[in-house]
Scaffold this motif. Structure first.
Motif, short mmCIF file in Angstrom:
data_model
loop_
_atom_site.label_atom_id
_atom_site.label_comp_id
_atom_site.label_asym_id
_atom_site.label_seq_id
_atom_site.Cartn_x
_atom_site.Cartn_y
_atom_site.Cartn_z
N ASP A 1 0.84 -1.32 -0.03
CA ASP A 1 0.03 -0.05 0.08
C ASP A 1 0.74 1.39 0.12
O ASP A 1 0.31 2.36 -0.09
N PHE A 2 2.16 1.00 0.23
CA PHE A 2 2.88 2.45 0.22
C PHE A 2 3.84 2.63 -1.02
O PHE A 2 4.26 1.50 -1.63
N GLY B 1 22.01 8.55 -7.20
CA GLY B 1 21.43 9.02 -8.18
C GLY B 1 21.04 10.55 -7.81
O GLY B 1 20.63 11.40 -9.03
N PHE B 2 20.99 11.25 -6.68
CA PHE B 2 20.82 12.41 -6.59
C PHE B 2 22.00 13.36 -7.28
O PHE B 2 23.12 13.02 -7.06
N GLY B 3 21.53 14.72 -7.05
CA GLY B 3 22.57 15.70 -7.71
C GLY B 3 23.14 16.61 -6.59
O GLY B 3 23.10 16.17 -5.11
N THR B 4 23.53 17.73 -6.83
CA THR B 4 24.41 18.42 -5.60
C THR B 4 23.39 19.67 -5.42
O THR B 4 24.00 20.35 -4.45
N THR B 5 22.13 19.79 -5.85
CA THR B 5 21.33 20.75 -5.46
C THR B 5 20.28 20.51 -4.36
O THR B 5 19.94 19.05 -4.33
N ALA B 6 19.48 21.38 -3.79
CA ALA B 6 18.65 20.90 -2.72
C ALA B 6 17.45 20.59 -3.44
O ALA B 6 16.48 19.78 -2.52
N ASP B 7 17.26 20.61 -4.77
CA ASP B 7 16.03 20.07 -5.46
C ASP B 7 15.94 18.36 -5.16
O ASP B 7 14.62 18.21 -5.31
N ASP B 8 16.79 17.93 -5.17
CA ASP B 8 16.79 16.26 -4.80
C ASP B 8 16.48 16.03 -3.70
O ASP B 8 16.11 14.67 -3.34
N TYR B 9 16.50 16.93 -2.58
CA TYR B 9 15.94 16.57 -1.23
C TYR B 9 14.44 16.86 -1.21
O TYR B 9 14.00 17.73 -0.82
N ASP B 10 13.84 15.71 -1.84
CA ASP B 10 12.35 15.92 -2.08
C ASP B 10 11.78 14.43 -2.00
O ASP B 10 11.96 13.75 -3.05
N ILE B 11 11.15 13.97 -0.86
CA ILE B 11 10.65 12.87 -0.71
C ILE B 11 9.04 12.92 -0.54
O ILE B 11 8.70 13.48 0.29
N ARG B 12 8.57 12.04 -1.09
CA ARG B 12 6.91 11.83 -0.90
C ARG B 12 6.83 10.37 -0.54
O ARG B 12 7.33 9.25 -1.12
N VAL B 13 6.32 10.06 0.67
CA VAL B 13 5.72 8.71 1.00
C VAL B 13 4.06 8.83 1.09
O VAL B 13 3.49 9.67 1.81
N GLU B 14 3.48 7.93 0.61
CA GLU B 14 2.05 7.89 0.35
C GLU B 14 1.48 6.28 0.69
O GLU B 14 2.16 5.55 0.44
N ASN B 15 0.35 6.45 1.16
CA ASN B 15 -0.25 5.07 1.64
C ASN B 15 -1.61 5.11 0.66
O ASN B 15 -2.64 5.92 0.98
N GLN B 16 -1.49 4.17 -0.13
CA GLN B 16 -2.97 4.23 -1.02
C GLN B 16 -4.20 3.68 -0.45
O GLN B 16 -5.24 4.17 -0.62
#
Length: 325
Positions: free
Chosen positions: A213-214, A256-271
């Protein structure tokens, strides 16, 4: 025989009553409730005698056992056995710093964990977060509470030359389903502070078991650095579960992440429960891992910390809570 059973029953009742009274007599850990009319949260407050968490691994400030939005709860007690000095008997978006001075210290000398204090180094081949290190100097702590926030301060000075003033504010944004954790680490010593800090997160959305579900989504293509656990699947930017975890916990490093703060962006969802959270920072990732057990999901994003003497390092974490259509 009847008399013996009566005596045994009486003894059992006495022991049960004694244990109950003893447990009831234990003081509740100090805590604070904050809210903004949209999100409500409970925060445990640091205390060397009665604090909920007194381990030597994680920063003692900002431990959140409960946070609710629209009837959904995002954090909770994910472990079965609780001891206040246990290394991971902790909840919520808690943070751990890598050590200061451990490699230079000889057996019997000291090193530092930011947010914890000065610890004594035993005879061991390398640092181990499960070791119950002796706390030599806990530093000084203070806090300020408002209706929607708690600000923590931890100051520490050590003979090794390391010293700091660490401020951490946990606040709810007015008018938004948003939690913000602001950090300010000022180097007040004579040695440069270089560390990495990560948020373990310990998400426990609606107490749902870790399973299909996650979904956990990132803004870049994920590349596992370890063998892919058979319970997980990594496809492009997403981590999913092939099955429910069966009493095991699994870990994998990711790149796989880069050198900017844009890649510190995580979504966790439960369907199933339709609850989600987005986690961001104003600093770039220095390392990334994912750890999960049957009861929690833990994206572990790292940030590199550096502050020369007299300088300070700041960073902010932002949690946006939402529901799925």
């Amino acid at each position: 025989m009847t008399r013996q059973r009566t005596l045994q029953t009486t003894l059992i009742c006495f022991v049960s009553l004694f244990v109950h009274q003893t447990l009831s007599a234990q003081p509740a850990p100090p805590q604070a409730a904050i809210g903004n009319g949209i999100v409500d949260a409970t925060i445990y407050l640091p205390d060397g005698e009665t604090g909920y968490y007194r381990g030597k691994r994680f920063d003692w400030s900002g431990v959140i056992p409960k946070l609710t939005y629209k009837g959904h709860n995002y954090f909770g007690k994910w472990f079965s056995r609780y001891e206040p000095t246990g290394n991971d008997a902790i909840t919520g978006p808690v943070e751990e710093f890598t050590t200061l001075g451990y490699d230079d210290a000889k057996v019997g000398e000291t090193f530092i964990k930011i947010g914890v204090g000065v610890l004594r180094k035993p005879d061991e081949p390398r640092y181990n977060f499960t070791t119950p290190y002796e706390l030599v100097n806990a530093g000084q702590r203070s806090l300020k509470k408002k209706a929607d926030q708690v600000a923590f301060t931890h100051t520490l000075t050590d003979a090794s030359g390391y010293a700091y003033a660490y401020q951490k504010t946990v606040r709810l944004t007015p008018g938004k389903p948003q939690l913000v954790i602001e950090h300010r680490l000022k180097n007040t010593g004579t040695r440069t502070i270089e560390s990495n800090v990560y948020d373990h997160n310990f998400l426990m959305i609606d107490e749902q078991p870790s399973g299909p579900d996650f979904t956990v989504t990132f803004p870049f293509t994920l590349v596992p650095t370890d063998s892919l656990p058979n319970a997980l699947d990594v496809q492009d930017k997403r981590i999913t579960y092939r099955r429910l975890l069966n009493r095991e916990s699994v870990y994998m490093g990711l790149k796989g992440f880069g050198t900017t703060a844009d890649d510190y962006d995580i979504r966790v969802e439960n369907q199933k429960t339709k609850a989600g959270v987005r986690i961001r920072s104003n600093r770039p990732l220095s390392k990334l891992a994912f750890w999960t057990s049957p009861t929690n999901l833990s994206p572990e994003p790292f940030i590199a910390v550096r502050a020369e003497p007299g300088k300070e390092f700041t960073w902010t974490l932002t949690y946006d809570f939402y529901t799925l259509p």
